[in-house]
Design an enzyme around this catalytic site. Sequence first.
Site, PDB file in Angstrom:
ATOM      1  N   SER A 141       0.895  -1.231   0.343  1.00 57.35           N
ATOM      2  CA  SER A 141       0.322   0.165   0.238  1.00 57.35           C
ATOM      3  C   SER A 141       0.837   1.315   0.306  1.00 57.35           C
ATOM      4  O   SER A 141       2.326   0.998   0.693  1.00 57.35           O
ATOM      5  CB  SER A 141      -0.665  -0.042   1.419  1.00 57.35           C
ATOM      6  OG  SER A 141      -1.270   1.309   1.405  1.00 57.35           O
ATOM      7  N   TYR A 154      -1.542  -0.182  10.694  1.00 65.18           N
ATOM      8  CA  TYR A 154      -1.836  -1.297   9.630  1.00 65.18           C
ATOM      9  C   TYR A 154      -0.670  -0.310   8.349  1.00 65.18           C
ATOM     10  O   TYR A 154       0.370  -1.522   7.690  1.00 65.18           O
ATOM     11  CB  TYR A 154      -2.923  -0.585   8.732  1.00 65.18           C
ATOM     12  CG  TYR A 154      -3.616  -0.817   7.384  1.00 65.18           C
ATOM     13  CD1 TYR A 154      -4.060  -1.967   6.922  1.00 65.18           C
ATOM     14  CD2 TYR A 154      -3.287   0.394   6.790  1.00 65.18           C
ATOM     15  CE1 TYR A 154      -4.277  -2.060   6.146  1.00 65.18           C
ATOM     16  CE2 TYR A 154      -3.560  -0.224   4.780  1.00 65.18           C
ATOM     17  CZ  TYR A 154      -4.055  -0.912   4.597  1.00 65.18           C
ATOM     18  OH  TYR A 154      -4.105  -1.678   3.931  1.00 65.18           O
TER      19      TYR A 154
HETATM   20  P1  NDP Z   1     -11.502  -6.148   0.357  1.00 63.14           P
HETATM   21  O1  NDP Z   1     -12.467  -5.887   2.168  1.00 63.14           O
HETATM   22  O2  NDP Z   1     -13.106  -5.611  -0.250  1.00 63.14           O
HETATM   23  O3  NDP Z   1     -10.970  -7.566   0.358  1.00 63.14           O
HETATM   24  C1  NDP Z   1     -10.420  -8.341   1.503  1.00 63.14           C
HETATM   25  C2  NDP Z   1     -10.078  -9.715   1.186  1.00 63.14           C
HETATM   26  O4  NDP Z   1      -9.792 -10.036   1.702  1.00 63.14           O
HETATM   27  C3  NDP Z   1     -11.736 -10.384   1.144  1.00 63.14           C
HETATM   28  O5  NDP Z   1     -11.902 -10.839   0.145  1.00 63.14           O
HETATM   29  C4  NDP Z   1     -10.943 -11.013   2.641  1.00 63.14           C
HETATM   30  O6  NDP Z   1     -12.145 -11.982   2.029  1.00 63.14           O
HETATM   31  C5  NDP Z   1     -10.192 -10.993   2.291  1.00 63.14           C
HETATM   32  N1  NDP Z   1      -9.713 -11.436   4.072  1.00 63.14           N
HETATM   33  C6  NDP Z   1     -10.052 -11.041   5.045  1.00 63.14           C
HETATM   34  N2  NDP Z   1      -8.826 -11.800   5.837  1.00 63.14           N
HETATM   35  C7  NDP Z   1      -8.444 -12.653   5.520  1.00 63.14           C
HETATM   36  C8  NDP Z   1      -8.203 -14.162   5.898  1.00 63.14           C
HETATM   37  N3  NDP Z   1      -8.627 -14.577   7.221  1.00 63.14           N
HETATM   38  N4  NDP Z   1      -7.872 -15.214   4.386  1.00 63.14           N
HETATM   39  C9  NDP Z   1      -8.257 -14.965   3.553  1.00 63.14           C
HETATM   40  N5  NDP Z   1      -9.068 -14.276   3.052  1.00 63.14           N
HETATM   41  C10 NDP Z   1      -9.026 -13.134   4.170  1.00 63.14           C
HETATM   42  O7  NDP Z   1     -10.337  -4.975   0.566  1.00 63.14           O
HETATM   43  P2  NDP Z   1      -9.412  -4.781  -0.526  1.00 63.14           P
HETATM   44  O8  NDP Z   1      -9.585  -5.520  -1.925  1.00 63.14           O
HETATM   45  O9  NDP Z   1      -9.574  -3.113  -1.000  1.00 63.14           O
HETATM   46  O10 NDP Z   1      -8.175  -4.970  -0.192  1.00 63.14           O
HETATM   47  C11 NDP Z   1      -7.306  -5.559  -0.870  1.00 63.14           C
HETATM   48  C12 NDP Z   1      -6.002  -5.661  -0.396  1.00 63.14           C
HETATM   49  O11 NDP Z   1      -5.334  -4.543  -0.699  1.00 63.14           O
HETATM   50  C13 NDP Z   1      -5.723  -5.195   1.059  1.00 63.14           C
HETATM   51  O12 NDP Z   1      -4.197  -6.366   1.126  1.00 63.14           O
HETATM   52  C14 NDP Z   1      -5.466  -4.408   1.457  1.00 63.14           C
HETATM   53  O13 NDP Z   1      -4.913  -3.967   2.764  1.00 63.14           O
HETATM   54  C15 NDP Z   1      -4.927  -3.641  -0.220  1.00 63.14           C
HETATM   55  N6  NDP Z   1      -4.900  -2.536  -0.318  1.00 63.14           N
HETATM   56  C16 NDP Z   1      -6.522  -1.987  -0.219  1.00 63.14           C
HETATM   57  C17 NDP Z   1      -5.631  -0.610  -0.513  1.00 63.14           C
HETATM   58  C18 NDP Z   1      -7.844   0.528  -0.697  1.00 63.14           C
HETATM   59  O14 NDP Z   1      -8.297   1.552  -0.481  1.00 63.14           O
HETATM   60  N7  NDP Z   1      -8.651  -0.474  -0.882  1.00 63.14           N
HETATM   61  C19 NDP Z   1      -5.281  -0.005  -0.506  1.00 63.14           C
HETATM   62  C20 NDP Z   1      -4.259   0.011  -0.599  1.00 63.14           C
HETATM   63  C21 NDP Z   1      -4.094  -1.372  -0.432  1.00 63.14           C
HETATM   64  P3  NDP Z   1     -12.898 -13.220   2.911  1.00 63.14           P
HETATM   65  O15 NDP Z   1     -13.373 -11.539   4.111  1.00 63.14           O
HETATM   66  O16 NDP Z   1     -14.123 -14.144   2.270  1.00 63.14           O
HETATM   67  O17 NDP Z   1     -11.738 -13.620   3.318  1.00 63.14           O
END
Ligand code: NDP
Length: 246
Positions: A141, A154
């Site tokens: 990020s 974070y």
């Molecule tokens: P979302 O919340 O839409 O997606 C997060 C995903 O992570 C979900 O599919 C969730 O699935 C999965 N997840 C969470 N915990 C677990 C776990 N223990 N095991 C397996 N899967 C898990 O957020 P984003 O798409 O935004 O996030 C994706 C990545 O991008 C993250 O790493 C985030 O930190 C990074 N990011 C996002 C930004 C933003 O502004 N959105 C900016 C910079 C980086 P489920 O709950 O079904 O397990």
Amino acid sequence: MNLEGKVVIITGASSGIGEATAMKLAQNKAKVVLMARREDRLNELKEKIESNGGHALVVTGDVTKKTDFENVVSQAKDHFGTINALVNNAGLMPLSFIMKLKTDEWDKMVDVNIKGVLNGVAAVLPTLTENKGGHIINISSTAAYKYFPGGAVYCATKAAVKMFSEGLRQELAPQYGINVTSIEPGAVSTELTDTITDEDIKEKMSDMQEMTTLEAEDIANAIYYALTQPHRVNINDVYIMPSEQQ
Ligand code: NDP
């Protein structure tokens, strides 16, 4: 990498960036392995991909559990024959001010955002080594470089992912033919903020809603770009922000 027929595991594929990435890669003929905990969302995505003529496999799992990752790898190999790439995307962002001492949330971020990435790498490396090459993409990020309110833990987890990716690249790319990329997005419109429980942070977040953020597809495009370069080209970092973000 020419994506046609290549097998790519995507963690956190049940929403946001992971979901958009799975769609993008499948549209470009990769076989995608969808990992997350919410089975219904993964099944919906699989149906969408397959109705467009793509190939997808759902394997539910928690990235904090090594055995879940081992199961994903073994099912991916049984179903598609091998693994060519991993997108370590699953993440959480329950922002809070340190003085609130939400230590359970700190633990979760360390477990998912850092240990989840390490578990993914450990699970796929034997197969990528056997194949004499592959690609690992870790989603860090802009928070790896820049603190924002409530983001101390974070930001620390994302800085860890960034630096781990650099170490991984130096150890794997020259010797084992495994390219490594760290993607560093700014604000993207997804469900990521849903896990915030700190009321002061929620208030600050609603102030920020005026800004035009990135879409998950913008990050999927960056991942696609990094993956599809000729093998000699290692895209180390993609730092990508909304035009309006400071
Ligand atoms: P979302 O919340 O839409 O997606 C997060 C995903 O992570 C979900 O599919 C969730 O699935 C999965 N997840 C969470 N915990 C677990 C776990 N223990 N095991 C397996 N899967 C898990 O957020 P984003 O798409 O935004 O996030 C994706 C990545 O991008 C993250 O790493 C985030 O930190 C990074 N990011 C996002 C930004 C933003 O502004 N959105 C900016 C910079 C980086 P489920 O709950 O079904 O397990």
